[in-house]
Design an enzyme around this catalytic site. Structure first.
Site, PDB file in Angstrom:
ATOM      1  N   ASP A   1       0.856  -1.178   0.000  1.00 38.02           N
ATOM      2  CA  ASP A   1       0.000   0.000   0.000  1.00 38.02           C
ATOM      3  C   ASP A   1       0.898   1.235   0.000  1.00 38.02           C
ATOM      4  O   ASP A   1       2.043   1.186   0.448  1.00 38.02           O
ATOM      5  CB  ASP A   1      -0.886   0.039   1.251  1.00 38.02           C
ATOM      6  CG  ASP A   1      -1.648  -1.261   1.465  1.00 38.02           C
ATOM      7  OD1 ASP A   1      -2.173  -1.796   0.477  1.00 38.02           O
ATOM      8  OD2 ASP A   1      -1.706  -1.730   2.620  1.00 38.02           O
TER       9      ASP A   1
ATOM     10  N   ASP B   1      -1.885  -2.886  -4.375  1.00 35.05           N
ATOM     11  CA  ASP B   1      -2.847  -3.317  -3.368  1.00 35.05           C
ATOM     12  C   ASP B   1      -3.712  -2.113  -2.995  1.00 35.05           C
ATOM     13  O   ASP B   1      -4.488  -1.642  -3.797  1.00 35.05           O
ATOM     14  CB  ASP B   1      -2.111  -3.914  -2.163  1.00 35.05           C
ATOM     15  CG  ASP B   1      -3.052  -4.608  -1.189  1.00 35.05           C
ATOM     16  OD1 ASP B   1      -4.219  -4.841  -1.540  1.00 35.05           O
ATOM     17  OD2 ASP B   1      -2.621  -4.933  -0.075  1.00 35.05           O
TER      18      ASP B   1
ATOM     19  N   ASP C   1      -4.439   1.760   3.859  1.00 31.99           N
ATOM     20  CA  ASP C   1      -5.109   0.718   4.631  1.00 31.99           C
ATOM     21  C   ASP C   1      -4.861   0.927   6.116  1.00 31.99           C
ATOM     22  O   ASP C   1      -3.750   1.308   6.537  1.00 31.99           O
ATOM     23  CB  ASP C   1      -4.631  -0.674   4.207  1.00 31.99           C
ATOM     24  CG  ASP C   1      -5.277  -1.131   2.899  1.00 31.99           C
ATOM     25  OD1 ASP C   1      -6.031  -0.341   2.298  1.00 31.99           O
ATOM     26  OD2 ASP C   1      -5.022  -2.276   2.484  1.00 31.99           O
TER      27      ASP C   1
ATOM     28  N   ARG D   1     -13.864   0.066  -2.059  1.00 34.17           N
ATOM     29  CA  ARG D   1     -13.244   0.294  -0.751  1.00 34.17           C
ATOM     30  C   ARG D   1     -13.002   1.779  -0.480  1.00 34.17           C
ATOM     31  O   ARG D   1     -11.871   2.214  -0.314  1.00 34.17           O
ATOM     32  CB  ARG D   1     -11.931  -0.479  -0.616  1.00 34.17           C
ATOM     33  CG  ARG D   1     -12.078  -1.976  -0.741  1.00 34.17           C
ATOM     34  CD  ARG D   1     -10.769  -2.691  -0.488  1.00 34.17           C
ATOM     35  NE  ARG D   1     -10.904  -4.141  -0.652  1.00 34.17           N
ATOM     36  CZ  ARG D   1      -9.917  -5.004  -0.493  1.00 34.17           C
ATOM     37  NH1 ARG D   1      -8.705  -4.565  -0.173  1.00 34.17           N
ATOM     38  NH2 ARG D   1     -10.128  -6.295  -0.657  1.00 34.17           N
TER      39      ARG D   1
END
Length: 427
Positions: free
Chosen positions: A208, A245, A249, A301
């Site tokens: 990330d 990715d 996060d 997301r």
């Protein structure tokens, strides 16, 4: 009225609304602290980062080796790291560029990997054996260079303009501030094929741009997150060879986080809050505030949530390509999302029931939403009702809490002007 004209009108109306709350709390960018009511990161002790740093713990860095050294210096002591220019992560210890081939283990090459794990011969079995082990070693070689840990009592902020390219900042400490940075293209040279991911298998990557791992009291403010234009990837086994990715996060029991005035764009799996359905780390944690962020050309997301009490307000969502869009708000296991006054700019015909996705959660609070679809004037939309009308099982509306740490709640009609003029580095 067309969207461009509508946005122009809102910009004129919103000029007096576009304040950056942080400016009131300091002048030296390294000494700025989070406001006393600015989201979950303001709870308990608040978030000050490295504002108390002594002169010897203030660093200016222009390359990866300097950034790594500054972050590692005097563990636990307050520190400020000023970033200048573009810092490339895919380099060696002397900051010389390293290609993907340069990180590869001698036992790994992609053509051999593709031949070994072709579903036509390998089937739907977990990948294993010498080539997978060599791929994992190759990935570890790259990770040793591109993943940098950010410990407690740290502020990382820009002087002038700066980009962290191909780097992951992994925040593991308490009391951290990341501001005014551009994060671009944290790419994995060695994606793993997972035959069991979905009906047809998928390529999965490791990095990330920013990863909060067990971190607490973190303020992520006025940054930009993207794939840096690295979006054209080949297809193997009928699936995109995905080298990215997440963008940001928040996982592994992280808690008390405020994400404000950022631009997150041109990416698929954007922000995961909670990375497991098992309650090992996360019950009572993952309390996050997201406000005044731009989510543009995001596949999914934005965010997807497990467990946490997450306040999602005054954010702008822009979708232009329905083929690349899956959903925005992911309602995961025991999640308690409190969404209010968000604005969605959508293409005509995109079903409103797709804006929310079921991931084993049971409830969603969503009020004050405005949606502008195609050339239509924005109109109020009940996201929960739209979801329940199109999907089973229904979600309830009681998430069991009401946010209190709110610095400023703007009306949804003002959100496009406030966010477009206020979000991102240098604004």
């Amino acid at each position: 009225m067309r969207w461009k004209a509508f946005a122009g009108c809102l910009a004129l109306l919103g000029l007096t609304l576009t304040a950056a709350p942080a400016a009131a709390h300091g002048h030296d960018p390294g000494r700025v602290v989070l406001g006393a009511r600015d989201g979950w990161a303001a709870a308990t002790t608040g978030t000050t980062g490295g504002a108390a740093a002594a002169p010897g713990d203030v660093h200016t860095v222009t390359r990866r080796s300097e950034l790594a050294a500054a972050l590692a210096a005097h563990p636990g002591a307050p520190k400020i790291v000023y970033v200048r220019g573009t810092i490339e992560g895919n380099v060696d210890a002397h900051d010389r560029p390293v290609s993907c081939e340069g990180f590869a283990d001698p036992g790994y090459n992609l053509p051999a990997y593709l031949a070994a794990y072709d579903p036509a011969t390998w089937g739907r079995n977990p990948v294993s054996g010498p080539l997978e082990e060599a791929r994992a070693r190759s990935q570890a070689n790259q990770a040793a260079q591109v993943v940098l840990d950010v410990g407690p009592n740290t502020t990382v902020v820009v002087l002038g303009a700066a980009t962290l390219h191909g780097l992951t900042l992994r925040v593991t400490g308490d009391n951290v501030i990341l501001r005014n940075l551009r994060f671009a293209d944290a790419h994995d040279c060695f994606p793993q094929w997972d035959p069991l991911d979905g009906a047809d298998g998928n390529w999965n990557s490791e990095y990330d741009n920013v990863d909060l791992v067990g971190a607490t009291h973190v303020w992520v403010d006025h940054n930009e997150f993207s794939d840096g234009g690295n979006t054209a990837q080949p297809t193997y086994y009928g699936r995109k060879y995905e080298v990215h990715d997440g963008l940001l996060d928040i996982v592994a029991g992280s808690d008390l986080v405020t994400v404000s005035y950022n631009r997150l764009h041109d990416h698929d799996k954007t922000m995961l809050i909670g990375n497991t359905d098992k309650p090992t780390y996360d019950v009572g944690k993952l309390r996050v505030t997201l406000h005044h962020n731009l989510f543009s050309e995001i596949g999914q997301r934005a965010p997807r949530v497990r467990y946490g009490q997450v306040h999602v307000y005054d954010n702008l969502y822009v979708v232009r390509d329905p083929a690349a869009y899956t959903y925005s708000l992911g309602v995961g296991v025991e999640s308690r999302i409190y969404a209010e006054n968000n604005f969605f700019r959508l293409p005509a015909g995109l079903p409103l029931g797709t804006l929310v996705h079921y991931w084993k959660g049971t409830a969603l609070h969503a009020t004050g939403t405005l949606v502008a679809a195609g050339a239509q004037w924005p109109r109020p939309v009940d996201l929960l009702a739209e979801y329940n009308a199109a999907n089973d099982p229904d979600l309830g509306s009681d998430v069991g809490w009401t946010p209190t740490l709110v610095d400023r709640l703007d009306p949804a009609w003002a959100v496009p002007a406030v966010v477009l003029t206020g979000a991102g580095p240098g604004r």
